[in-house]
Design an enzyme around this catalytic site. Structure first.
Site, mmCIF file in Angstrom:
data_model
loop_
_atom_site.group_PDB
_atom_site.id
_atom_site.type_symbol
_atom_site.label_atom_id
_atom_site.label_comp_id
_atom_site.label_asym_id
_atom_site.label_seq_id
_atom_site.Cartn_x
_atom_site.Cartn_y
_atom_site.Cartn_z
ATOM 1 N N CYS A 1 0.806 -1.225 0.000
ATOM 2 C CA CYS A 1 0.000 0.000 0.000
ATOM 3 C C CYS A 1 0.840 1.276 0.000
ATOM 4 C CB CYS A 1 -0.884 0.012 1.241
ATOM 5 S SG CYS A 1 0.104 0.052 2.737
ATOM 6 N N CYS B 1 -0.712 -4.772 7.642
ATOM 7 C CA CYS B 1 -0.318 -3.632 8.481
ATOM 8 C C CYS B 1 0.445 -4.137 9.716
ATOM 9 C CB CYS B 1 -1.527 -2.815 8.930
ATOM 10 S SG CYS B 1 -2.700 -2.431 7.627
HETATM 11 FE FE1 FES Z 1 -0.983 -0.746 4.345
HETATM 12 FE FE2 FES Z 1 -2.285 -0.321 6.541
HETATM 13 S S1 FES Z 1 -3.118 -0.384 4.504
HETATM 14 S S2 FES Z 1 -0.133 -0.432 6.331
#
Ligand code: FES
Length: 207
Positions: A34, A105
């Site tokens: 992300c 995450c």
């Molecule tokens: Fe990637 Fe949370 S969406 S660290």
């Protein structure tokens, strides 16, 4: 998205947040999934090897903040050896779980803690810079989460073969063409491995 109360608590009132002045070691890691980032700072007692102080800065989502907050709580007051045992699964458990697409995450938070510890150990002569090997590849693959179920691709037996010779990485994945996450996983593998100077080429094969 359904978050547990603990995730919400740590997101709204994160623990150990902020840049540390004169840390003994720190690390910044980014998530290829992300683009979010975390920095973890450490102060370590040289005699006891206890993590006396720890803090983080987050450049990411709510789960990024919550997992970094909990991972710093888990590591504070532990010896380096104890803190090295802390995994993303521990962070998830301590938060009463995360939605599957947010499991990466917690991998990022745990990874950044481990990098900061490793940087401390290298800087203080407690270990050598690790050599790149097939094991390094396997360790990286263990950090890649299949977002549909929130589990890593090694545990899910999606990796059939891993090879490394003359700078070339060869990986056979057991992921079918109709799987919507197939390209996404392959891209993440590339991003994880490209950061190693020893890696010159990455070949990923599917059935
Ligand atoms: Fe990637 Fe949370 S969406 S660290």
């Amino acid at each position: 998205m359904q978050y547990t109360q603990k995730v919400l608590d740590h997101f709204m009132k994160p623990h150990n947040v902020g840049k540390m002045e004169e840390p003994d070691a720190y690390a910044t890691e980014g998530s290829p999934a992300c683009g979010d980032q975390v920095t973890v700072y450490l102060k370590v007692n040289k005699d006891t090897q206890i993590i006396d102080d720890i803090s983080f800065l987050s450049y990411g989502c709510a789960s990024n903040i919550a997992t970094a907050s909990i991972i710093t709580d888990l590591a504070k007051g532990k010896t380096l050896d104890e803190a090295k045992q802390i995994t993303w699964r521990d962070a998830m458990e301590a938060l009463d779980g995360l939605p599957p697409v947010k499991v990466h995450c917690s991998v990022l938070a745990a990874d950044t803690l481990q990098s900061a510890i490793s940087n401390y150990e290298i800087a203080n002569g407690l270990k050598e810079v690790p050599e790149f090997s097939k094991q390094t590849i396997l360790d990286e693959l263990k950090k890649i989460i299949y977002p549909k179920v929130g589990e890593d691709i090694i545990t899910l037996k999606m990796v059939k073969y891993v090879g490394f010779s003359n700078g070339e990485v060869l990986i056979d994945l057991n992921i079918m063409s109709f799987d919507e996450w197939r390209e996404n996983i392959a891209e993440e593998i590339r991003e994880h491995l490209q950061k190693y100077p020893d890696v010159k080429d990455i070949q990923i094969n599917f059935p």
